[in-house]
Each structure stands twice: as structure tokens, then as C-alpha cells.
Design an enzyme around this catalytic site. Structure first.
Site, PDB file in Angstrom:
ATOM      1  N   ARG A   1     -13.562  -9.176   2.312  1.00 19.85           N
ATOM      2  CA  ARG A   1     -12.211  -8.850   2.763  1.00 19.85           C
ATOM      3  C   ARG A   1     -12.189  -8.704   4.279  1.00 19.85           C
ATOM      4  NH1 ARG A   1      -8.875  -4.972  -0.842  1.00 19.85           N
ATOM      5  NH2 ARG A   1      -7.306  -6.370   0.015  1.00 19.85           N
TER       6      ARG A   1
ATOM      7  N   GLU B   1       0.851  -1.182   0.000  1.00 17.67           N
ATOM      8  CA  GLU B   1       0.000   0.000   0.000  1.00 17.67           C
ATOM      9  C   GLU B   1       0.893   1.241   0.000  1.00 17.67           C
ATOM     10  OE1 GLU B   1      -3.200  -0.254   2.932  1.00 17.67           O
ATOM     11  OE2 GLU B   1      -3.062  -2.434   2.929  1.00 17.67           O
TER      12      GLU B   1
END
Ligand SMILES: [Zn+2]
Length: 287
Positions: free
Chosen positions: A276, A3
Site C-alpha cells: 500500500r 475513512e
């Protein structure tokens, strides 16, 4: 998947080695990535000097002299490695610190004077793309929201964006149109620190909560950058150094561990949002 903080770390370590250096040769070992590496990439970047390396969202961008760019996305498992020429017989060992990562997944080699940079990607979800103008590069990012550290990520922007959104705030944080660079790990962390339930709809986020989101997003991401990113599976900087933010997780990956807030006696639970994993304290992050 790396990320924002992890890509930022790669950028910081890569820039030290390649800034103002020339790529003397390019060896494409395997063109098959999420999008095929273009056939004539070598012609386009050979003998070009690198002026700068920067990051946009979860992308690394190598900027040559003039308006030429090489964009790298790491997908799920892409990594860059710097290998000194002297070490040619033991590249993997000295940089991956693991004997399992094979050269088979080395997709492309960028050769410099006395070292090379290798892109390795076992799962092949990453990609590499070349642009020859600012206009084309900007067009690629036309649907990306503001960077978390930019001034454009502000109260006015969030208020306007969230006002009619039925989508929950967790999925909004993952939506690159809303904000750039955040993935599953940091979304859980940001919402924990903001004391917001991840299932809360965008349109129900209060003014107070908007301010929290801005503040805690910057807090979590800058702390993660300071710690060298999170090394969950195989993330390392180009120098092979692991990040340590995973040791600081407040919510992510802490299922059934105690909530870190002093007066809270609850445990962190794992729920699934759009399949998720999401980690929350149901007491601190009430609906
Ligand atoms: Zn709690």
C-alpha cells in the site's frame, strides 16, 4: 475507501434529513454486496421510525426506536444519496453531479415521505446488516479498538498495546483492533505530523512518540472532518458536496513535492508498505 472523517460527514448530513422520520417502503434492487442483503430486511425496517444515526469506526449505524440497528459499510465505492421525489427523472444527475454513475448500481432504496435515500455501490465491497439488540451490535464490534476521540485512546492504552509489537506503526494504525476508523490516507498524514517513520516497529515507539500519535491523530481527523473529508475519487456527502481535505494533504499523494515543513528541503517520497502506498519525508521521519 471512506475513512472515519468521510463516514462522519455522511452521518452528519444524513441525520439532518432522517432523524425521527419513518421509512415507508424499502426497495431492494440488487442484493449482491460483500454480504448479500438479507431477504427479509424490508419486513424488519418498514414503518420504523429512525431515532438516531451514529458512526462507529468506518460504519454508519441507523438506530430505530428500541434496540434495532441498520449497519452500513461503504466498502471501496459505496455512497448514499438523498433524492427528492419530485426529481424522479433525474436523480443521478442532480445528486452525483456526474452523468457516468448509473442506476444499475443502486442496490437499495429507503423511501420516506417526500424523499428517498439510495445506496449505490459499483464495486460491491460494501454491505448492509440488521441487528435487533445492543448485544448483537456490540458483539459485531468486539474486535474493534477504541475510537480516536474517546478517552480510552490514551497513553496507557498505547503503551500497553505497542510494547511487544513487531508490526510497523503504519500497519498498526491501519489495524482496526488497535484503533478504529483509520485507513491509508490518514495513516500517512498522522505519521508525517508525528515525525515518525512508518516502518518503525510498534515496540520501538518512544513515550514521546506515543503522545505525538495521540495528539496528531486527533488533529488530522478533526481537521479532515472540518473540511468535509477528502474527495479523492467519488466521495461526496449525501447532499452531493465534495470534501476539501485533499487540498490540505501534508504527505498523502504528494510524491516529489516539497516537504511542507519550513526548514526542510526534502521532497515527499512514495514507498510501499504491505503493497500500500505510503508517503513520507525521509528527513523529517527518520528511522
Ligand atoms: Zn521534511
Amino acid at each position: 475507501m471512506p475513512e472515519l472523517p468521510e463516514v462522519e460527514i455522511v452521518k452528519q448530513s444524513l441525520i439532518k434529513s432522517v432523524k425521527f422520520k419513518k421509512i415507508h417502503n424499502v426497495i431492494i434492487n440488487n442484493r449482491n454486496l460483500r454480504f448479500k442483503i438479507e431477504k427479509y430486511l424490508k419486513k424488519k425496517i418498514i414503518n420504523k421510525r429512525i431515532n438516531n444515526v451514529f458512526r462507529r469506526s468506518k460504519y454508519l449505524i441507523i438506530n430505530f426506536e428500541k434496540e434495532e440497528y441498520l449497519l452500513i459499510h461503504f466498502g471501496m465505492s459505496g455512497t448514499l444519496h438523498q433524492v427528492k421525489n419530485k426529481n424522479k427523472f433525474q436523480t443521478n444527475l442532480s445528486f452525483y453531479h456526474t452523468k457516468n454513475l448509473t442506476k444499475d448500481h443502486n442496490h437499495i432504496y429507503f423511501l420516506f415521505d417526500n424523499f428517498k435515500i439510495i445506496y449505490n455501490d459499483p464495486r460491491r465491497f460494501g454491505f448492509i446488516k440488521y441487528f435487533n439488540s445492543n448485544k448483537k451490535l456490540n458483539f459485531f464490534f468486539r474486535n474493534y479498538g477504541p475510537e480516536p476521540f474517546e478517552n480510552s485512546f490514551n497513553f496507557k492504552y498505547l503503551k500497553k498495546y505497542l510494547t511487544d509489537k513487531n508490526k510497523n506503526i503504519k500497519n498498526l494504525l491501519l489495524d482496526q483492533k488497535f484503533i478504529s476508523g483509520i485507513g491509508n490516507i490518514y495513516a500517512s498524514e498522522i505519521l508525517f505530523y508525528s515525525k515518525i517513520n512508518p516502518l518503525k516497529k510498534g515496540k520501538n515507539i518512544s513515550h514521546h512518540e506515543i503522545n505525538k500519535i495521540i495528539k496528531k491523530t486527533r488533529f488530522v481527523l478533526s481537521k479532515a472532518i472540518k473540511k468535509g473529508g477528502s474527495s479523492i475519487k467519488n466521495f461526496k456527502s449525501t447532499k452531493g458536496k465534495r470534501g476539501s481535505y485533499q487540498e490540505e494533504f501534508a504527505a498523502y499523494d504528494r510524491e516529489s513535492k516539497n516537504c511542507k515543513r519550513k526548514r526542510c528541503k526534502e521532497k515527499i517520497v512514495k514507498i510501499y508498505i504491505s503493497k500500500r502506498s505510503t508517503f513520507i519525508c525521509k528527513y523529517c521521519q527518520k528511522k
